[in-house]
Scaffold this active site. Structure first.
Site, short mmCIF file in Angstrom:
data_model
loop_
_atom_site.label_atom_id
_atom_site.label_comp_id
_atom_site.label_asym_id
_atom_site.label_seq_id
_atom_site.Cartn_x
_atom_site.Cartn_y
_atom_site.Cartn_z
N ARG A 112 36.33 42.25 45.25
CA ARG A 112 36.37 43.16 44.29
C ARG A 112 35.14 43.20 43.49
O ARG A 112 34.36 42.35 43.60
CB ARG A 112 37.62 43.55 43.73
CG ARG A 112 37.92 42.07 42.81
CD ARG A 112 39.08 42.10 42.01
NE ARG A 112 39.29 40.79 41.32
CZ ARG A 112 40.35 40.50 40.25
NH1 ARG A 112 41.03 41.30 40.21
NH2 ARG A 112 40.17 39.45 39.73
N ASN A 150 37.97 47.70 35.92
CA ASN A 150 38.59 46.36 35.75
C ASN A 150 37.77 45.16 35.74
O ASN A 150 36.82 45.33 36.54
CB ASN A 150 39.51 45.97 36.75
CG ASN A 150 40.47 44.90 36.45
OD1 ASN A 150 41.20 44.87 35.46
ND2 ASN A 150 40.13 43.59 37.07
N GLU A 151 37.79 44.65 34.46
CA GLU A 151 36.81 43.56 34.30
C GLU A 151 35.09 43.72 34.98
O GLU A 151 34.80 42.89 35.87
CB GLU A 151 37.19 42.25 34.66
CG GLU A 151 38.55 41.73 34.11
CD GLU A 151 38.97 40.27 34.37
OE1 GLU A 151 38.66 39.79 35.25
OE2 GLU A 151 39.71 39.83 33.42
N CYS A 156 23.74 42.64 40.48
CA CYS A 156 23.15 43.10 41.88
C CYS A 156 21.58 43.02 41.76
O CYS A 156 21.01 43.29 40.65
CB CYS A 156 23.77 44.65 41.85
SG CYS A 156 23.06 45.06 43.61
N CYS A 161 18.83 48.67 42.92
CA CYS A 161 18.61 47.95 41.48
C CYS A 161 17.23 47.86 41.26
O CYS A 161 16.70 47.99 40.02
CB CYS A 161 19.42 46.67 41.38
SG CYS A 161 21.25 47.37 41.27
N GLU A 308 45.30 41.30 28.94
CA GLU A 308 45.68 40.25 30.15
C GLU A 308 45.89 39.21 29.49
O GLU A 308 44.79 38.41 28.57
CB GLU A 308 44.84 40.27 31.22
CG GLU A 308 44.90 41.41 32.19
CD GLU A 308 44.14 41.37 33.43
OE1 GLU A 308 43.90 40.04 33.75
OE2 GLU A 308 43.42 42.43 33.72
N TYR A 358 50.43 33.31 43.89
CA TYR A 358 51.00 32.36 43.04
C TYR A 358 50.51 32.23 41.67
O TYR A 358 50.67 31.45 40.77
CB TYR A 358 50.56 30.82 43.90
CG TYR A 358 51.02 30.80 44.99
CD1 TYR A 358 52.16 31.12 45.53
CD2 TYR A 358 50.01 30.45 46.09
CE1 TYR A 358 52.78 31.18 46.90
CE2 TYR A 358 50.28 30.40 47.56
CZ TYR A 358 51.68 30.94 47.74
OH TYR A 358 52.26 30.95 49.03
#
Ligand code: GLA
Ligand code: ZN
Length: 671
Positions: A112, A150-151, A156, A161, A308, A358
């Protein structure tokens, strides 16, 4: 969510991914979350594949149900846009969205936070999804915030780029001659004839030793470019949702001291700051405190959201130890003590598969409420309900500031020499910890921030002095401020080009010194100096300096430079400028900053025993004194002012004594 009329208490909740579970389980989740006093859920963080199964099709049916479910149960929603992980079809059909790593390796689909920040495909589909989400859910009045992607993070080095980098440079420098000058390309015959000659600085080009570079100029610009490219992805989505729902505040979850992104620049485009706090059990609590203060500081002191934290364990440390009983509560209040107006977790429920199965969660695999973690979460939830709105919006008033600057961080850590042990954040922490251990409130400020409200400004390793920053410091000291800087300061300009004429360059007159040489001490070597009767070690770096108006406060005691100053003070205008020429130990930083604060008239929030942290936040409801016992054993604190502990409703007289259990917390609303 912050400063919103929809919010009447410290919101309590976090990431909830019911789409990973059969629908029959959802009602039971709701029962459990309500039982834990959860009132906000972050939805839709990683659902792009579900929402858009191909180029044309969007399917919101499951998300509709989830939105309805949590709304029916009276919960607030922090709605994510799902763009933190692209769908498999997109990677297969449009490989331009795949990143290329530092080593030149083109990634395949997987993991991700993996989309190229300059991919037109990514921009197009991320924008479209954000807009569709906003249009579809705009009438939900329980959406308290947008959570973009997210975060955001990483880097890259793909061809997209590289091309975009050339454009970025063209825009910044106009001509190739200006680039050559800024990067000093005459060195090693690196002269560029055309923007097309420029390639991304990575393992295939400028890489040097562990994480260094042969050309600081290009690598530094690439850091800036990469941070801005990723910021651009955030802004594309920001604009898309803001156009449809202008009243819903927008954020993205930051990561504290995260080096690749210049959060001071990012903060300008965020309606409020939110961040994810994952200290290891062994991490000194002062480091966490510093990160909270940094996250508050990038938005000029405004309260932030703790987006979080884990209720118990993480899954990605070498040893994923449990948070001991009471620690989750203590660390939640530590966030609030430093400016948080929410307490949120990753995650509400453990998944059954993949790498986070976990990772700690409110609802464990056992699936019921009879667990230690659930009980602790529920107890804190009940407490936060009792606190209500009282602390919301409260500010920290600090007279001391530490300067933190991402360009300085990048440039220092990229510099070849003087020592592999030289790390920007280490020196920041040394000073921060010293102040925090004395309960001196600190603002972590950037170089754009105003200095006039502070009595004491410490800029550890101000290696790079950006245009006019010396002017700001000069004015601050002249007007009576106390300024402190250290070795490896004042060396370079914003391009990492040395300011010639003697170190510390533009800071020389303020500090009244000339640093002639800089000695790096291998690990086992130490020098020493005696300051106000105590002998302290001098390690890592020893500057060899001459005073030019400053007073030498103490001197090295060994080696050929014995007798040369290790610490100086210059009277400059109405103020003072100190130079600490070497690294020392915890005791020195504590003794030295104590003296500075006394001289500058800065009082601690409270004198407390070791390991008891005290902070203060102030709003229209009054002053709140937070007492956090990071120790395992009971500690006693004497209260100079009376007040009521809003967690227990116990009143204290001025001069009264308060007992804090091991890992215990008190929040005294002062009379
Ligand atoms: C990050 C992410 C979450 C989750 C946690 C695990 O903070 O934002 O999605 O992966 O880490 O600690
Ligand atoms: Zn790319």
């Amino acid at each position: 969510m912050i400063e919103s009329s929809k919010v009447k208490k410290i919101l309590y909740g976090g990431d909830y991914n019911p789409e990973q579970w059969p629908e029959e389980t959802w009602e039971e989740d709701m029962r459990l979350l309500k039982l834990a006093h959860i009132d906000v859920v972050t939805l839709n963080v990683f659902s792009w594949a579900m929402l858009q199964p191909d180029e044309e099709t969007y399917d919101f049916s499951k998300l509709d149900k989830i939105m309805e479910l949590v709304t029916k149960h009276g919960m607030k929603i922090c709605l994510a846009t799902s763009t933190g992980a692209h769908p498999a079809w997109m990677a297969r059909k449009h490989p331009d969205i795949l990143r290329t790593e530092f080593n030149g390796m083109k990634r395949k689909f997987g993991s991700r936070h993996n989309s190229c920040p300059n991919s037109p495909t990514y921009h197009k589909y991320a924008r479209a999804l954000a807009q569709k989400l906003a249009e579809r859910y705009k009438n939900y009045d329980n959406i308290v915030a947008w959570h973009i992607s997210n975060e955001f993070g990483g880097e890259c080095y793909c061809e997209n780029c590289e091309k975009a980098f050339r454009k970025w440079l063209q825009n910044k420098y106009q001509t190739i001659e200006a680039v050559n000058q800024a990067w000093d390309t005459a060195f090693w015959g690196h002269t560029f004839y055309d923007f097309e000659d420029i390639v991304a600085p990575n393992l295939l080009s400028e890489h040097f030793a562990s994480n260094r570079t042969t050309f600081q100029g290009i690598s530094l610009d690439y850091k800036r470019f990469n941070s801005e490219s990723i910021l651009n992805c955030y802004r594309i989505e920001y604009d898309a949702v803001h156009a449809v729902t202008p009243d819903i505040p927008i954020t993205t979850n930051l990561m504290g001291t995260y080096q690749p992104l210049d959060y001071q620049m990012w903060a300008k485009y965020m309606d409020f700051i939110s961040w994810d706090n994952y200290p290891s059990n062994e991490a000194p609590y002062e480091e966490t405190a510093m990160r909270h203060d940094l996250m508050r500081g990038i938005k000029q002191g405004k309260p932030f959201a703790l987006m979080e934290q884990t209720p118990s364990v993480t899954n990605w440390l070498p040893y994923n130890s449990l948070k001991r009983p009471g620690v989750m509560r203590l660390w939640s209040y530590q966030a609030v003590a430093h400016g948080a107006d929410t307490v949120m977790f990753f995650q509400m429920k453990r998944s059954i598969g993949a790498c986070e199965k976990y990772h700690g969660a409110v609802i464990d695999h056992a699936g019921h409420e009879n667990t230690r973690v659930f009980r602790e979460v529920a107890a804190l939830g009940a407490e936060l309900e009792r606190i209500g709105a009282r602390t919301l919006g409260a500010r920290t008033k600090a007279q001391a500031a530490i300067v933190f600057d991402w360009d300085n961080w990048w440039a220092t850590d990229y510099s070849a020499g003087p020592s592999v042990n030289l790390h920007y954040c280490d020196e920041i922490i040394n000073y921060y910890k010293a102040l925090n251990d004395q309960n001196i409130s600190v603002d972590m400020i950037g170089v754009e921030d105003d200095l006039s409200g502070y009595q004491l400004v410490i800029a550890p390793i101000l290696y790079m002095v950006k245009p006019e920053y010396d002017e700001k410091l000069r004015a601050f000291v002249q007007a009576g401020g106390t300024f402190v800087t250290t070795f490896f300061s004042g060396y370079v300009d914003e391009h990492d080009l040395v300011t010639v004429g003697g170190y510390p360059g533009k800071l020389r007159d303020i500090l009244g010194i000339w640093v002639e040489e800089e000695d790096a001490l291998p690990d086992e070597t130490r020098n020493s100096f005696t300051y106000e009767g105590t002998v302290y070690p001098a390690v890592m770096i020893c500057d060899l300096l001459h005073t030019e108006g400053a007073r030498a406060l103490c001197a090295y005691e060994k080696d050929f430079y014995a007798g040369m100053p290790a610490l100086t003070c210059n009277d400059f205008g109405e103020g003072k400028a100190y130079y600490v020429a070497t690294r020392s130990n915890e005791q020195f930083y504590r003794d030295f900053t104590r003296k500075l604060c006394r001289e500058a008239g800065i009082a601690p929030v409270l004198d407390t025993p070791e390991k008891v942290e005290a902070t203060k936040r102030v709003n229209d409801n009054g002053s709140f004194l937070f007492l956090l016992n990071h120790d395992d054993k009971e500690q006693e604190v004497a209260l100079p002012e009376g007040g009521v502990d809003i967690l227990t409703d116990v009143s204290y007289e001025a001069g009264g004594k308060l007992k804090l259990a091991g890992k215990g917390v008190a929040i005294i609303q002062l009379d």
